[in-house]
Write an enzyme that holds these catalytic residues in place. Structure first.
Site, PDB file in Angstrom:
ATOM      1  N   LYS A 131      -5.913 -34.849   0.024  1.00 44.15           N
ATOM      2  CA  LYS A 131      -6.061 -34.432   1.418  1.00 44.15           C
ATOM      3  C   LYS A 131      -5.695 -35.595   2.323  1.00 44.15           C
ATOM      4  O   LYS A 131      -6.154 -36.715   2.115  1.00 44.15           O
ATOM      5  CB  LYS A 131      -7.491 -33.968   1.711  1.00 44.15           C
ATOM      6  CG  LYS A 131      -7.807 -32.606   1.120  1.00 44.15           C
ATOM      7  CD  LYS A 131      -9.267 -32.253   1.356  1.00 44.15           C
ATOM      8  CE  LYS A 131      -9.670 -30.999   0.613  1.00 44.15           C
ATOM      9  NZ  LYS A 131      -9.496 -29.773   1.373  1.00 44.15           N
ATOM     10  N   GLU A 151     -19.639 -24.651   2.282  1.00 47.26           N
ATOM     11  CA  GLU A 151     -18.582 -23.632   2.302  1.00 47.26           C
ATOM     12  C   GLU A 151     -19.189 -22.299   2.694  1.00 47.26           C
ATOM     13  O   GLU A 151     -20.328 -22.006   2.330  1.00 47.26           O
ATOM     14  CB  GLU A 151     -17.945 -23.484   0.915  1.00 47.26           C
ATOM     15  CG  GLU A 151     -17.230 -24.723   0.428  1.00 47.26           C
ATOM     16  CD  GLU A 151     -16.506 -24.451  -0.888  1.00 47.26           C
ATOM     17  OE1 GLU A 151     -15.289 -24.301  -0.876  1.00 47.26           O
ATOM     18  OE2 GLU A 151     -17.186 -24.381  -1.923  1.00 47.26           O
ATOM     19  N   HIS A 171     -15.000 -33.356  -6.786  1.00 49.26           N
ATOM     20  CA  HIS A 171     -14.548 -33.681  -5.435  1.00 49.26           C
ATOM     21  C   HIS A 171     -15.432 -34.688  -4.680  1.00 49.26           C
ATOM     22  O   HIS A 171     -14.952 -35.681  -4.155  1.00 49.26           O
ATOM     23  CB  HIS A 171     -14.457 -32.402  -4.596  1.00 49.26           C
ATOM     24  CG  HIS A 171     -13.592 -31.345  -5.198  1.00 49.26           C
ATOM     25  ND1 HIS A 171     -12.421 -31.618  -5.851  1.00 49.26           N
ATOM     26  CD2 HIS A 171     -13.715 -29.997  -5.246  1.00 49.26           C
ATOM     27  CE1 HIS A 171     -11.853 -30.490  -6.258  1.00 49.26           C
ATOM     28  NE2 HIS A 171     -12.631 -29.484  -5.912  1.00 49.26           N
ATOM     29  N   LYS A 197     -22.116 -22.807  -1.731  1.00 47.92           N
ATOM     30  CA  LYS A 197     -21.407 -21.579  -1.342  1.00 47.92           C
ATOM     31  C   LYS A 197     -22.295 -20.771  -0.401  1.00 47.92           C
ATOM     32  O   LYS A 197     -23.510 -20.949  -0.369  1.00 47.92           O
ATOM     33  CB  LYS A 197     -21.116 -20.725  -2.583  1.00 47.92           C
ATOM     34  CG  LYS A 197     -20.310 -21.425  -3.665  1.00 47.92           C
ATOM     35  CD  LYS A 197     -18.863 -21.577  -3.286  1.00 47.92           C
ATOM     36  CE  LYS A 197     -18.027 -22.139  -4.412  1.00 47.92           C
ATOM     37  NZ  LYS A 197     -16.952 -23.017  -3.979  1.00 47.92           N
TER      38      LYS A 197
HETATM   39  C1  BG6 Z   1     -12.107 -25.924  -5.767  1.00 46.60           C
HETATM   40  C2  BG6 Z   1     -13.402 -25.277  -6.224  1.00 46.60           C
HETATM   41  O1  BG6 Z   1     -11.779 -26.981  -6.616  1.00 46.60           O
HETATM   42  O2  BG6 Z   1     -12.249 -26.404  -4.442  1.00 46.60           O
HETATM   43  C3  BG6 Z   1     -13.792 -24.162  -5.269  1.00 46.60           C
HETATM   44  O3  BG6 Z   1     -13.242 -24.751  -7.542  1.00 46.60           O
HETATM   45  C4  BG6 Z   1     -13.830 -24.683  -3.833  1.00 46.60           C
HETATM   46  O4  BG6 Z   1     -15.055 -23.619  -5.642  1.00 46.60           O
HETATM   47  C5  BG6 Z   1     -12.519 -25.383  -3.492  1.00 46.60           C
HETATM   48  O5  BG6 Z   1     -14.045 -23.591  -2.969  1.00 46.60           O
HETATM   49  C6  BG6 Z   1     -12.551 -26.020  -2.107  1.00 46.60           C
HETATM   50  O6  BG6 Z   1     -11.267 -26.483  -1.826  1.00 46.60           O
HETATM   51  P1  BG6 Z   1     -10.588 -26.472  -0.377  1.00 46.60           P
HETATM   52  O7  BG6 Z   1      -9.125 -26.494  -0.647  1.00 46.60           O
HETATM   53  O8  BG6 Z   1     -11.082 -25.243   0.316  1.00 46.60           O
HETATM   54  O9  BG6 Z   1     -10.992 -27.721   0.280  1.00 46.60           O
END
Ligand code: BG6
Length: 495
Positions: free
Chosen positions: A201, A235, A259, A345
């Site tokens: 990113k 999220e 992440h 989530k």
């Molecule tokens: C993914 C996860 O790696 O990343 C998902 O498996 C998550 O659960 C997603 O929603 C979030 O990524 P982004 O691109 O929305 O930042």
């Protein structure tokens, strides 16, 4: 590069792409070509790279999947077109689409019968001519890694090939070690690109620029000045029909160990000797080695109400859809500075933020009543919003106009969307696909780092506390307030 204040009318200075290199000619083999990741990110991303002129002068993309979901070349092109139409930035039309589409072919592969894939790869290489490089992207469920890697070794496809491996890389220390052994039986570590798209990113990469290209921030980026740090990725989406994957994975493995802890590595690292792969990854690894093993008592596991009635979810599921935790880095820069991580989530907002909270000044010169407005109890903060396109805000106190010395909360903001021409802006996956083609491992995870992250997770995975319920659309279970006390979560009130 110069950033601009918001609301200015001065046009932004054009910026050069991070790397102007174009990869050598390539055959890209996309395992899992009919899956969700290929549809949402990889096929649209590859088309965007092609449109931006960043793919090699000559390339072919060979889609692959097990024989039971094989497609013809024509069906694969149609599949890619629909994926780009639904998830891409640009419409799949015109000459650029035709040119891209003509590079797509399909070759099914099962470990017992890899022939159709081998034929498709051979044809693609012949069509390009010379000695194109090969990149295999394993966009497949973790359960299939071992057999596909074995097949790549047995068929010779692994030779001189770079391989992108998706997360989660293992589910605990033992499985990560076993997977690393499987990988290393076939590939040298220099061929392996363990992907974590958060590291691609733009705004996460910008943390390196913010810290190390400026003299302004780094001197205060330590325990003398920072009281605590938050890495917060709520999220709004639920599990989106991915019960099969999510039930086995949960938020800790899906989001935190990959992440969020990767972002922590970038936020907390010492200045690397250079930006090339080895020093950068060495510094990240040192942070992970200094992380204390996670204490299950400092981890809140949540599950949103209604999760257990989603199709495919066990009625008594203990899988967490939310994790908040306190991590500690035991080194000279960060000792005593808690790092709070949160992701879940079905929460109230989609955000991706790093917040550094600064200590109050040592001398209390202004009377308490001078600052009683909103945010009075919060100190200075630097908020990095790394969701595309991203922004950074510095929060501080300023004198309110008027005869009395009254203080109000003020902010300075840099917004990517307003400040640079975004002509070269790439999504996380696009940037990382390009880096893999260029052979640059800087932003990919190394085997020792990933094993260390599983190592510090040992107690937590062995003795998880029961999940606590939370309402969809909220900020998580109540106990997260106790976890962060005496501080408070920056979101939602900090905005
Ligand atoms: C993914 C996860 O790696 O990343 C998902 O498996 C998550 O659960 C997603 O929603 C979030 O990524 P982004 O691109 O929305 O930042």
């Amino acid at each position: 590069m110069t950033a601009e204040p918001v609301n200015t009318t001065t046009p932004a200075a054009p910026t050069a792409p991070v790397s102007s290199d174009r990869p050598e000619d390539h055959v890209i083999v996309l395992f899992g070509a009919t899956g969700d990741l290929a549809r949402r990110k990889l096929l649209p991303g590859l088309f965007h790279l092609a449109k931006a002129g960043l793919l090699p002068a000559a390339y072919r993309i060979v889609g692959s999947a097990p024989a039971h979901s094989a497609l013809s070349d024509q069906e694969f092109r149609q599949h890619a077109k629909e994926a780009v139409r639904q998830f891409g930035l640009a419409e799949p039309t015109g000459k650029s689409w035709q040119a891209f589409e003509s590079t797509l072919t399909f070759g099914a592969a099962d470990p017992q019968d890899p022939e159709p894939l081998l034929t498709a790869v051979q044809r693609a290489e012949q069509a390009i001519g010379g000695h194109p490089r090969r990149l295999c992207h394993l966009a497949i469920p973790p359960a299939a890694f071992t057999s596909v890697i074995g097949m790549l070794g047995a068929t010779g496809l692994a030779r001189d090939t770079r391989v992108i491996i998706e997360k989660p890389f293992g589910t605990d220390l033992a499985s990560a070690r076993a997977l690393n052994e499987t990988v290393h039986a076939v590939f040298d570590e220099s061929q392996v690109f363990r992907i974590d798209h958060f590291l691609g990113k733009e705004s996460v990469d910008n943390i390196l620029a913010l810290r190390f290209a400026n003299g302004l921030f780094e001197p205060v980026w330590n325990r003398q000045h920072i009281s605590h740090v938050e890495i917060d990725v709520p999220e709004t989406i639920g599990i989106e029909g991915r019960a099969d994957f999510f039930e086995k994975t949960g938020t800790y493995r899906d989001m935190i160990v990959t992440h969020l802890l990767q972002v922590l590595g970038i936020v907390a690292m010492e200045p690397p000797a250079s930006l090339s792969a080895q020093p950068l990854r060495d510094e990240k690894a040192k942070v992970f080695h200094a992380l204390k093993p996670l204490d299950p008592a400092a981890v809140v596991r949540g599950q949103y109400d209604g999760y257990r009635t989603e199709p495919g979810v066990a009625p008594d599921s203990q899988t967490e859809t939310f994790t908040a935790l306190r991590a500690e880095i035991d080194n000279r820069r960060w000792a005593g500075v808690p790092f709070y991580l949160r992701s879940g989530k079905s929460m109230a907002q989609r955000r991706q933020t790093v917040t550094l909270h600064f200590k109050k000044p040592p001398r209390h010169m202004f009377p308490d009543h001078a600052h009683t407005g909103p945010g009075a109890e919060r100190g200075n903060a630097l908020v990095i919003d790394f969701d595309d396109p991203g922004w950074i805000t510095a929060r501080f106190l300023a004198k309110e106009p008027g005869p009395a010395m009254r203080l109000g909360t003020a902010e300075m903001t840099f917004r990517y969307a307003d400040s640079f021409r975004r002509r070269h802006g790439l999504e996380g996956y696009e940037r990382l696909l390009l880096d893999a083609m260029l052979g640059d491992q800087s932003l990919f995870t190394r085997s020792d780092s990933i094993e260390r992250l599983w190592e510090i997770s040992g107690e937590l995975l062995a003795h998880p506390r029961p999940v606590e319920p939370y309402a969809p659309g909220s900020w998580g279970p109540k106990s997260i307030d106790t976890l962060i006390a005496p501080h408070r979560w920056y979101l939602p009130d900090g905005n």
